[in-house]
Design an enzyme around this catalytic site. Structure first.
Site, PDB file in Angstrom:
ATOM      1  N   HIS A  19       0.846  -1.194   0.000  1.00  0.00           N
ATOM      2  CA  HIS A  19       0.000   0.000   0.000  1.00  0.00           C
ATOM      3  C   HIS A  19       0.882   1.245   0.000  1.00  0.00           C
ATOM      4  CE1 HIS A  19      -4.091   1.771   1.254  1.00  0.00           C
ATOM      5  NE2 HIS A  19      -3.271   2.804   1.086  1.00  0.00           N
ATOM      6  N   HIS A  21       1.162   5.014  -2.349  1.00  0.00           N
ATOM      7  CA  HIS A  21       0.582   5.869  -3.388  1.00  0.00           C
ATOM      8  C   HIS A  21       1.685   6.592  -4.154  1.00  0.00           C
ATOM      9  CE1 HIS A  21      -3.745   5.680  -2.247  1.00  0.00           C
ATOM     10  NE2 HIS A  21      -3.240   5.357  -1.069  1.00  0.00           N
ATOM     11  N   ASP A  23       1.533   9.248  -6.010  1.00  0.00           N
ATOM     12  CA  ASP A  23       1.497  10.704  -5.844  1.00  0.00           C
ATOM     13  C   ASP A  23       1.727  11.131  -4.406  1.00  0.00           C
ATOM     14  OD1 ASP A  23      -0.903   9.615  -5.066  1.00  0.00           O
ATOM     15  OD2 ASP A  23      -2.172  11.124  -6.022  1.00  0.00           O
ATOM     16  N   GLY A 179     -10.150   7.662  -1.625  1.00  0.00           N
ATOM     17  CA  GLY A 179     -10.779   8.955  -1.419  1.00  0.00           C
ATOM     18  C   GLY A 179     -11.522   8.970  -0.099  1.00  0.00           C
ATOM     19  N   HIS A 206     -10.064   0.804  -0.117  1.00  0.00           N
ATOM     20  CA  HIS A 206      -9.815   1.604   1.074  1.00  0.00           C
ATOM     21  C   HIS A 206     -11.068   1.537   1.962  1.00  0.00           C
ATOM     22  CE1 HIS A 206      -6.374   3.337  -1.030  1.00  0.00           C
ATOM     23  NE2 HIS A 206      -6.065   4.028   0.056  1.00  0.00           N
ATOM     24  N   GLU A 209     -10.812   3.254   7.555  1.00  0.00           N
ATOM     25  CA  GLU A 209      -9.822   4.270   7.961  1.00  0.00           C
ATOM     26  C   GLU A 209     -10.557   5.516   8.427  1.00  0.00           C
ATOM     27  OE1 GLU A 209      -6.024   6.787   6.165  1.00  0.00           O
ATOM     28  OE2 GLU A 209      -7.592   6.068   4.833  1.00  0.00           O
ATOM     29  N   ASP A 298       1.810   3.961   2.872  1.00  0.00           N
ATOM     30  CA  ASP A 298       0.749   4.840   2.405  1.00  0.00           C
ATOM     31  C   ASP A 298       1.333   5.963   1.542  1.00  0.00           C
ATOM     32  OD1 ASP A 298      -1.870   5.515   1.995  1.00  0.00           O
ATOM     33  OD2 ASP A 298      -2.180   6.443   3.946  1.00  0.00           O
TER      34      ASP A 298
END
EC number: 3.5.4.4
Length: 362
Positions: A19, A21, A23, A179, A206, A209, A298
């Site tokens: 996991h 990202h 960006d 998101g 996701h 969380e 993350d």
């Protein structure tokens, strides 16, 4: 035999990341250079100050505020050259941290402002990972699989799911949806998940969380997720009595019994308010109860972290040793979205021998 792993030793261990990202892991120097080319204004043009700004902005206790920091990283990832560069540097940085297999996710729909098509975005990122995975000697340093992410507040999940299936033989290993969770349940995208299941494709969601147990329940029982992105709030279905007796609710028991992997990101979970601190993170109890827990980064830029650092924090908080770190790593490799024989080869040929060498060296 080394009893307590140090950060430097952990960096040498063969690790697995599920996991992360794209960006959320840019180098500050790269952001500054790309922003200058694009004419995008940043909070700072000093690399150290910019890195600190990202960490402080993300450290708010709010998932929504945390997500706002991506405005700047996404803004500079709008050309083929930028995407290829960012992906290549990502692979290099992960390999330098001792990661042997990684699944890196990104949302193609966020990178079309410069005129790229979704296919061009995917091809640019795949090219970057190919470049960054190869060392100066021509050997593969790391294997990177990509997850294509759809944004849960948009209506393009079917389009992104089809894109993931179209490129699954070229390096895309799965699909994700991300998101803000509150107000945007995964069930809004059931058509995409049904399509992926028909196509025998892998996907993670996701969940658990920014929202509680209903998010996890929907992701598993309605959508059929193979893994849960974070899943921290599964702790809400576990009761610990004063005498230490632990009782699992129906959902928590199902998640453990079915060995559904939890992609936990300790530092990020604290930043977004999903956990109070590393020492109080549910990962401690979930590891003790033998849930299929994995450790992840993350967003390395926003959290100022690496997978080695995440492990080091858990060693400090819970007194973990090499066996624990190997357990987390094997969990992650077992849960990866690549074929079984390839997972087994990495576990038996790379991970276990690598940890054995670290555990027993004098």
């Amino acid at each position: 035999m080394t009893q307590t792993p140090t950060l430097e030793e952990i960096r040498k261990a063969p690790k697995v990341l599920l996991h992360d990202h794209l960006d959320g892991g840019l180098r500050p120097e790269t952001i500054i250079e790309l922003a200058r080319e694009r004419g995008h204004r940043l909070p700072s043009t000093d690399p150290d100050n910019l890195a600190e700004w990202f960490r402080e902005s993300a450290d708010s206790g709010s998932l929504e505020r945390y997500l706002d920091t991506f405005t700047h990283t996404v803004a500079v990832m709008q050309t083929r050259e930028a995407l290829t560069r960012v992906a290549a540097e990502c692979a290099e940085d992960l390999a330098d941290d001792g990661i042997v297999y990684a699944e890196v996710r990104y949302a193609p729909e966020l990178h079309t402002d410069g005129g790229l098509t979704l296919d061009e975005v995917v091809e640019a990122v795949l090219e970057g990972f190919r470049i960054g995975s190869t060392g100066p000697d021509g050997r593969q340093r790391i294997r990177v699989g990509t997850l294509l992410t759809a944004m849960r507040h948009q209506a393009r999940s079917m389009e992104i799911a089809e894109l993931a299936v179209r490129y699954r033989d070229a390096g895309v290993v799965g699909f994700d949806i991300a998101g803000a969770e509150a107000g945007y349940p995964p069930t809004r995208h059931l058509d995409a998940f049904e399509y992926l299941k028909r196509e025998n494709a892998h996907f993670t969601i996701h969940a658990g969380e920014g929202f509680g147990l209903p998010s996890i329940w929907q992701a598993i029982q309605w959508c059929g997720a193979d893994r849960l992105g974070h899943g921290v709030r599964i702790i809400d279905d576990i009761t610990v009595a004063d005498d230490g007796t632990v009782t699992l609710g129906r959902l928590a028991a199902y998640v453990r019994d079915k060995r559904i992997p939890l992609e936990m990101c300790p530092t990020s979970n604290v930043q977004t308010g999903a956990a109070k601190s590393i020492a109080e993170h549910p990962i401690g109890l979930l590891r003790r109860l033998c849930f299929r827990v994995t450790v992840n980064t993350d967003n390395r830029l926003m959290s100022g972290t690496s997978l080695s650092l995440e492990f080091a924090k858990l060693v400090e908080a819970f007194g973990y040793g090499w066996d624990d770190l190997q357990w987390f790593t094997v969990n992650a490799m077992k849960s990866a979205f690549i074929p079984f024989d390839e997972r087994l080869a990495l576990i038996n040929g790379v991970i276990k021998p690598g940890f054995a060498q670290l555990k027993w060296r004098m």
